[in-house]
Design an enzyme around this catalytic site. Sequence first.
Site, mmCIF file in Angstrom:
data_model
loop_
_atom_site.group_PDB
_atom_site.id
_atom_site.type_symbol
_atom_site.label_atom_id
_atom_site.label_comp_id
_atom_site.label_asym_id
_atom_site.label_seq_id
_atom_site.Cartn_x
_atom_site.Cartn_y
_atom_site.Cartn_z
ATOM 1 N N LYS A 191 -6.586 -4.919 -3.306
ATOM 2 C CA LYS A 191 -7.235 -5.587 -2.171
ATOM 3 C C LYS A 191 -8.286 -4.671 -1.531
ATOM 4 O O LYS A 191 -8.039 -3.495 -1.297
ATOM 5 C CB LYS A 191 -6.185 -6.016 -1.144
ATOM 6 C CG LYS A 191 -5.386 -4.892 -0.524
ATOM 7 C CD LYS A 191 -4.321 -5.467 0.401
ATOM 8 C CE LYS A 191 -3.538 -4.401 1.126
ATOM 9 N NZ LYS A 191 -4.295 -3.584 2.061
ATOM 10 N N ASP B 81 0.790 -1.246 0.000
ATOM 11 C CA ASP B 81 0.000 0.000 0.000
ATOM 12 C C ASP B 81 0.819 1.292 0.000
ATOM 13 O O ASP B 81 0.445 2.268 0.671
ATOM 14 C CB ASP B 81 -0.963 0.006 1.198
ATOM 15 C CG ASP B 81 -1.945 -1.146 1.177
ATOM 16 O OD1 ASP B 81 -1.888 -1.960 0.231
ATOM 17 O OD2 ASP B 81 -2.765 -1.259 2.108
ATOM 18 N N CYS C 65 -2.346 -2.539 7.677
ATOM 19 C CA CYS C 65 -2.288 -3.478 6.548
ATOM 20 C C CYS C 65 -1.050 -4.361 6.567
ATOM 21 O O CYS C 65 -1.098 -5.511 6.132
ATOM 22 C CB CYS C 65 -2.395 -2.712 5.238
ATOM 23 S SG CYS C 65 -4.047 -2.016 5.032
HETATM 24 C C1 C5J Z 1 -3.209 0.568 5.456
HETATM 25 C C2 C5J Z 1 -4.997 1.777 6.504
HETATM 26 N N1 C5J Z 1 -2.642 0.395 4.257
HETATM 27 N N2 C5J Z 1 -4.218 2.244 7.472
HETATM 28 N N3 C5J Z 1 -4.486 1.052 5.493
HETATM 29 O O1 C5J Z 1 -2.594 0.337 6.480
HETATM 30 O O2 C5J Z 1 -6.177 2.011 6.507
#
Ligand code: C5J
Length: 226
Positions: free
Chosen positions: A130, A25, A163
Amino acid sequence: MGSIQAQPYDYELPSNGKVALIIIDMQRDFLESGGFGEALGNDVSLLRSIIPTVQKLLEVFRANQLPVFHTIEGHKPDLSDCPPAKLERGKGSLKIGDMGTMGRILILGEMGNNIIPELQPKDTEIVINKPGKGAFYATSLQEQLQEKQITHLIITGVTTEVCVQTTMREANDRGYECLLVEDGTESYFPQFKQATLEMVRAQGGIVGWTAHSTDIIQAFEGWKTG
Ligand code: C5J
């Protein structure tokens, strides 16, 4: 392939080279102003410190022709893959699907949902879209890793306790040997990052290992030269 100096003890790389880099991400939505992270009230600049580290690891994996997987947290434009609970959660200035300065928040294909320019995937690298926090939930990640017979995962990205940790736990339960890169993951909350590193490697590595990128890169250099 050798071993990496890690905690709670050295991490053995597989002799058959079946190791992949997972980059979680690293999207504008989390690292740049006007995205999901900022809409939730976070200081997104905190996450940017790991970009050079992730770039270096990416170079090492590319130079060694080892597989790289990038993930993107995002939803279909009609939000059919976004549970109402996720949509409604929080009191942010903008909700998932609302229009922000980088397009619709956390929607696949929008400018803000893309991976940051510094870490753009190559055509040969796999990008996993995802809908959840974990990269195995409702994706083809498990099948794609199995197809390549990958057993070992070097994990980077954001955010450490959301995540990244969710994905690492999912991977651990599926039998992967997971190594979290200490300086290749970041959180909006430094104390949450620290706690995650500690809980991953506690109890003899109950979820996996942690290591600094310099030790990882050194191990791969040794692998290449003999
Ligand atoms: C991730 C989030 N990528 N913090 N998403 O950690 O919502």
